[in-house]
Design an enzyme around this catalytic site. Structure first.
Site, PDB file in Angstrom:
ATOM      1  N   HIS A  53      14.607  46.622  64.648  1.00 11.96           N
ATOM      2  CA  HIS A  53      14.609  44.900  64.207  1.00 11.96           C
ATOM      3  C   HIS A  53      15.013  43.666  65.438  1.00 11.96           C
ATOM      4  O   HIS A  53      13.906  42.872  64.880  1.00 11.96           O
ATOM      5  CB  HIS A  53      16.107  45.119  63.478  1.00 11.96           C
ATOM      6  CG  HIS A  53      17.082  43.600  62.453  1.00 11.96           C
ATOM      7  ND1 HIS A  53      17.787  42.551  63.784  1.00 11.96           N
ATOM      8  CD2 HIS A  53      16.909  42.529  62.034  1.00 11.96           C
ATOM      9  CE1 HIS A  53      17.590  41.382  63.332  1.00 11.96           C
ATOM     10  NE2 HIS A  53      16.927  41.794  62.114  1.00 11.96           N
ATOM     11  N   ASP A  60      15.361  41.352  58.148  1.00 12.56           N
ATOM     12  CA  ASP A  60      16.652  41.619  58.015  1.00 12.56           C
ATOM     13  C   ASP A  60      17.173  42.639  57.008  1.00 12.56           C
ATOM     14  O   ASP A  60      17.788  43.674  57.137  1.00 12.56           O
ATOM     15  CB  ASP A  60      17.542  40.330  57.314  1.00 12.56           C
ATOM     16  CG  ASP A  60      17.288  39.085  59.342  1.00 12.56           C
ATOM     17  OD1 ASP A  60      17.062  39.949  59.697  1.00 12.56           O
ATOM     18  OD2 ASP A  60      18.028  37.945  59.275  1.00 12.56           O
TER      19      ASP A  60
END
EC number: 3.1.1.4
Length: 146
Positions: A73, A121
């Protein structure tokens, strides 16, 4: 000046002074928080000081699968900044969550930046949902992350 007006003005000034010491929360993290809660049914706060990469910053070798999700991420946000010239933590997008299935969908957000950040996300939240959560990796000693 009316004493009631002075009282209201004083209250506003005091509240503004108090608010100035509270750092603003990046807007996109609210979106990411909702995705995490959808896919894991855990509070997003459970992931703020987990391993070497979940939370602010990150270094070293991820301690487990969940921590690897956070590193990916972080890298995805880095790519958003580099290739799409956007600020992922400030980029708002639209997504939906199916709490029954734990699935998240990014809506048509109109720009490449919004779509890219939403997908960063979404991918991380789904990864969080698959990865085991090990309480032993909460608030670990930073020396393990070198």
């Amino acid at each position: 000046m009316n004493p009631a007006h002075l009282l209201v003005l004083a209250a506003v000034c005091v509240s503004l002074l108090g608010a100035s010491s509270v750092p603003p929360r990046p807007l996109n993290l609210i979106n990411f928080q909702r995705m995490i809660q959808c896919t894991t049914r855990r509070s997003a706060w459970d992931f703020t000081n987990y391993g070497c990469y979940c939370g602010a910053g990150g270094s070293g070798t991820p301690v487990d699968e969940l921590d690897r999700c956070c590193k990916v991420h972080d890298d995805c946000y880095g790519a958003a900044e580099k290739y799409h010239r956007c600020s992922p933590k400030l980029t708002l997008y639209t997504s939906t969550c199916s709490s029954q299935t734990g699935s998240v969908t990014c809506k048509d957000n109109g720009t490449k930046c919004k779509a890219f950040v939403c997908n960063c996300d979404r991918t991380a939240a789904l990864c969080f949902g698959r990865a085991p959560y090990n309480k032993n990796n909460e608030n670990i000693n930073p020396n393990r992350c070198r």
